[in-house]
Design a protein around this motif. Sequence first.
Motif, PDB file in Angstrom:
ATOM      1  N   MET A   1       0.842  -1.161   0.000  1.00  0.00           N
ATOM      2  CA  MET A   1       0.000   0.000   0.000  1.00  0.00           C
ATOM      3  C   MET A   1       0.892   1.230   0.000  1.00  0.00           C
ATOM      4  O   MET A   1       1.857   1.310   0.748  1.00  0.00           O
ATOM      5  CB  MET A   1      -0.890  -0.037   1.229  1.00  0.00           C
ATOM      6  CG  MET A   1      -1.751   1.162   1.310  1.00  0.00           C
ATOM      7  SD  MET A   1      -2.875   1.078   2.686  1.00  0.00           S
ATOM      8  CE  MET A   1      -4.223   0.230   1.950  1.00  0.00           C
ATOM      9  N   THR A   2       0.535   2.212  -0.810  1.00  0.00           N
ATOM     10  CA  THR A   2       1.321   3.430  -0.948  1.00  0.00           C
ATOM     11  C   THR A   2       0.615   4.573  -0.225  1.00  0.00           C
ATOM     12  O   THR A   2      -0.596   4.729  -0.341  1.00  0.00           O
ATOM     13  CB  THR A   2       1.467   3.796  -2.430  1.00  0.00           C
ATOM     14  OG1 THR A   2       2.029   2.671  -3.108  1.00  0.00           O
ATOM     15  CG2 THR A   2       2.349   4.989  -2.597  1.00  0.00           C
ATOM     16  N   SER A   3       1.374   5.356   0.495  1.00  0.00           N
ATOM     17  CA  SER A   3       0.800   6.550   1.131  1.00  0.00           C
ATOM     18  C   SER A   3       1.653   7.749   0.756  1.00  0.00           C
ATOM     19  O   SER A   3       2.870   7.643   0.613  1.00  0.00           O
ATOM     20  CB  SER A   3       0.746   6.383   2.647  1.00  0.00           C
ATOM     21  OG  SER A   3       2.057   6.264   3.152  1.00  0.00           O
ATOM     22  N   PHE A   4       0.977   8.836   0.589  1.00  0.00           N
ATOM     23  CA  PHE A   4       1.662  10.067   0.203  1.00  0.00           C
ATOM     24  C   PHE A   4       1.643  11.041   1.379  1.00  0.00           C
ATOM     25  O   PHE A   4       0.641  11.156   2.083  1.00  0.00           O
ATOM     26  CB  PHE A   4       0.974  10.724  -0.999  1.00  0.00           C
ATOM     27  CG  PHE A   4       1.095   9.905  -2.234  1.00  0.00           C
ATOM     28  CD1 PHE A   4       2.251   9.950  -2.999  1.00  0.00           C
ATOM     29  CD2 PHE A   4       0.056   9.082  -2.634  1.00  0.00           C
ATOM     30  CE1 PHE A   4       2.357   9.188  -4.136  1.00  0.00           C
ATOM     31  CE2 PHE A   4       0.165   8.317  -3.768  1.00  0.00           C
ATOM     32  CZ  PHE A   4       1.314   8.367  -4.536  1.00  0.00           C
ATOM     33  N   VAL A   5       2.741  11.720   1.537  1.00  0.00           N
ATOM     34  CA  VAL A   5       2.834  12.727   2.581  1.00  0.00           C
ATOM     35  C   VAL A   5       2.911  14.084   1.903  1.00  0.00           C
ATOM     36  O   VAL A   5       3.780  14.320   1.061  1.00  0.00           O
ATOM     37  CB  VAL A   5       4.078  12.491   3.457  1.00  0.00           C
ATOM     38  CG1 VAL A   5       4.220  13.589   4.492  1.00  0.00           C
ATOM     39  CG2 VAL A   5       4.019  11.128   4.101  1.00  0.00           C
ATOM     40  N   HIS A   6       1.982  14.950   2.260  1.00  0.00           N
ATOM     41  CA  HIS A   6       1.981  16.307   1.707  1.00  0.00           C
ATOM     42  C   HIS A   6       2.418  17.263   2.815  1.00  0.00           C
ATOM     43  O   HIS A   6       1.729  17.425   3.807  1.00  0.00           O
ATOM     44  CB  HIS A   6       0.595  16.702   1.212  1.00  0.00           C
ATOM     45  CG  HIS A   6       0.121  15.863   0.075  1.00  0.00           C
ATOM     46  ND1 HIS A   6       0.592  16.042  -1.194  1.00  0.00           N
ATOM     47  CD2 HIS A   6      -0.745  14.822   0.029  1.00  0.00           C
ATOM     48  CE1 HIS A   6       0.017  15.165  -2.005  1.00  0.00           C
ATOM     49  NE2 HIS A   6      -0.804  14.406  -1.269  1.00  0.00           N
ATOM     50  N   VAL A   7       3.545  17.852   2.625  1.00  0.00           N
ATOM     51  CA  VAL A   7       4.058  18.806   3.594  1.00  0.00           C
ATOM     52  C   VAL A   7       3.901  20.193   2.990  1.00  0.00           C
ATOM     53  O   VAL A   7       4.374  20.461   1.886  1.00  0.00           O
ATOM     54  CB  VAL A   7       5.539  18.529   3.924  1.00  0.00           C
ATOM     55  CG1 VAL A   7       6.069  19.548   4.907  1.00  0.00           C
ATOM     56  CG2 VAL A   7       5.697  17.116   4.436  1.00  0.00           C
ATOM     57  N   ASP A   8       3.210  21.038   3.713  1.00  0.00           N
ATOM     58  CA  ASP A   8       3.017  22.399   3.221  1.00  0.00           C
ATOM     59  C   ASP A   8       4.276  23.213   3.483  1.00  0.00           C
ATOM     60  O   ASP A   8       4.611  23.520   4.629  1.00  0.00           O
ATOM     61  CB  ASP A   8       1.831  23.064   3.925  1.00  0.00           C
ATOM     62  CG  ASP A   8       0.520  22.399   3.545  1.00  0.00           C
ATOM     63  OD1 ASP A   8       0.440  21.931   2.388  1.00  0.00           O
ATOM     64  OD2 ASP A   8      -0.392  22.369   4.379  1.00  0.00           O
ATOM     65  N   GLN A   9       4.970  23.524   2.428  1.00  0.00           N
ATOM     66  CA  GLN A   9       6.171  24.332   2.516  1.00  0.00           C
ATOM     67  C   GLN A   9       5.852  25.713   1.966  1.00  0.00           C
ATOM     68  O   GLN A   9       5.163  25.830   0.950  1.00  0.00           O
ATOM     69  CB  GLN A   9       7.318  23.710   1.705  1.00  0.00           C
ATOM     70  CG  GLN A   9       7.819  22.402   2.248  1.00  0.00           C
ATOM     71  CD  GLN A   9       8.546  22.594   3.566  1.00  0.00           C
ATOM     72  OE1 GLN A   9       9.150  23.615   3.813  1.00  0.00           O
ATOM     73  NE2 GLN A   9       8.474  21.578   4.417  1.00  0.00           N
ATOM     74  N   PRO A  10       6.342  26.736   2.598  1.00  0.00           N
ATOM     75  CA  PRO A  10       6.080  28.081   2.075  1.00  0.00           C
ATOM     76  C   PRO A  10       6.774  28.266   0.726  1.00  0.00           C
ATOM     77  O   PRO A  10       7.860  27.725   0.486  1.00  0.00           O
ATOM     78  CB  PRO A  10       6.667  29.012   3.136  1.00  0.00           C
ATOM     79  CG  PRO A  10       7.602  28.173   3.930  1.00  0.00           C
ATOM     80  CD  PRO A  10       7.116  26.758   3.828  1.00  0.00           C
ATOM     81  N   GLN A  11       6.124  28.990  -0.139  1.00  0.00           N
ATOM     82  CA  GLN A  11       6.666  29.226  -1.472  1.00  0.00           C
ATOM     83  C   GLN A  11       7.750  30.303  -1.466  1.00  0.00           C
ATOM     84  O   GLN A  11       8.570  30.368  -2.351  1.00  0.00           O
ATOM     85  CB  GLN A  11       5.545  29.644  -2.429  1.00  0.00           C
ATOM     86  CG  GLN A  11       4.481  28.580  -2.607  1.00  0.00           C
ATOM     87  CD  GLN A  11       5.037  27.327  -3.274  1.00  0.00           C
ATOM     88  OE1 GLN A  11       5.861  27.407  -4.158  1.00  0.00           O
ATOM     89  NE2 GLN A  11       4.562  26.172  -2.829  1.00  0.00           N
ATOM     90  N   VAL A  12       7.715  31.172  -0.445  1.00  0.00           N
ATOM     91  CA  VAL A  12       8.673  32.265  -0.363  1.00  0.00           C
ATOM     92  C   VAL A  12       9.364  32.186   0.986  1.00  0.00           C
ATOM     93  O   VAL A  12       8.726  31.933   2.012  1.00  0.00           O
ATOM     94  CB  VAL A  12       7.948  33.626  -0.513  1.00  0.00           C
ATOM     95  CG1 VAL A  12       8.938  34.772  -0.413  1.00  0.00           C
ATOM     96  CG2 VAL A  12       7.208  33.695  -1.834  1.00  0.00           C
ATOM     97  N   HIS A  13      10.650  32.398   0.982  1.00  0.00           N
ATOM     98  CA  HIS A  13      11.429  32.363   2.215  1.00  0.00           C
ATOM     99  C   HIS A  13      11.040  33.551   3.104  1.00  0.00           C
ATOM    100  O   HIS A  13      10.869  34.670   2.606  1.00  0.00           O
ATOM    101  CB  HIS A  13      12.918  32.427   1.864  1.00  0.00           C
ATOM    102  CG  HIS A  13      13.808  32.138   3.024  1.00  0.00           C
ATOM    103  ND1 HIS A  13      14.197  33.119   3.895  1.00  0.00           N
ATOM    104  CD2 HIS A  13      14.371  30.976   3.456  1.00  0.00           C
ATOM    105  CE1 HIS A  13      14.969  32.582   4.822  1.00  0.00           C
ATOM    106  NE2 HIS A  13      15.094  31.284   4.569  1.00  0.00           N
ATOM    107  N   PRO A  14      10.903  33.359   4.416  1.00  0.00           N
ATOM    108  CA  PRO A  14      10.515  34.468   5.294  1.00  0.00           C
ATOM    109  C   PRO A  14      11.512  35.624   5.287  1.00  0.00           C
ATOM    110  O   PRO A  14      11.124  36.783   5.409  1.00  0.00           O
ATOM    111  CB  PRO A  14      10.450  33.827   6.689  1.00  0.00           C
ATOM    112  CG  PRO A  14      10.315  32.372   6.452  1.00  0.00           C
ATOM    113  CD  PRO A  14      10.949  32.087   5.142  1.00  0.00           C
ATOM    114  N   GLY A  15      12.784  35.317   5.110  1.00  0.00           N
ATOM    115  CA  GLY A  15      13.783  36.384   5.029  1.00  0.00           C
ATOM    116  C   GLY A  15      13.579  37.245   3.795  1.00  0.00           C
ATOM    117  O   GLY A  15      13.776  38.458   3.829  1.00  0.00           O
TER     118      GLY A  15
END
Length: 180
Positions: A1-15
């Motif tokens: 069985m395959t499971s996918f992990v979706h990690v929400d990463q910001p598109q723009v660096h905070p700096g």
Amino acid sequence: MTSFVHVDQPQVHPGVQRAEILFGRFNEVRRNGASSRHLILLLLVAVLASAMVVVDTLVSNWTEASVLAAWVALCAFAFAALALYADIFRAGFARVAAVFRESAQNRAAARADARFLATAQSDPRVMQELQAAISRRNSDAEVAAGTQPAAPALKAKRSEEGQVPTLYEAMRRLNASRYY
């Protein structure tokens, strides 16, 4: 069985976001015409501070007459700088005074509203007048919503007035118009 992990990463660096905000503020300051005078004043203060450090090291070996002459020269320079930038100081003090005046008016209006509401809670006649004014205002708002927009002159007059009267002022105007 395959499971996918979706990690929400910001598109723009905070700096990068902070840098964009900083550059935006620099651009706003640069667009304002009066910023160069303020930078010159800041430079003048920096030069004075560095001169004070140098003078402090030199003064330790001076006689009292030399120290007195240096203080006279420094005071003359300070008064000349104050005279040169008097308009900036006057405008700054006027803004500070306007802020204090406005905050005092807001506090006085809040106190008057609190006194009026305390009176309204203890006196049924005042409460009845307040409820009548509120219902009249609501009915006027319903009528205004059903009609066409107000004339531009009326809108300009309202924008010139700028502030909505406090509850105390509105009731005072209502009562003054009724009994006089």
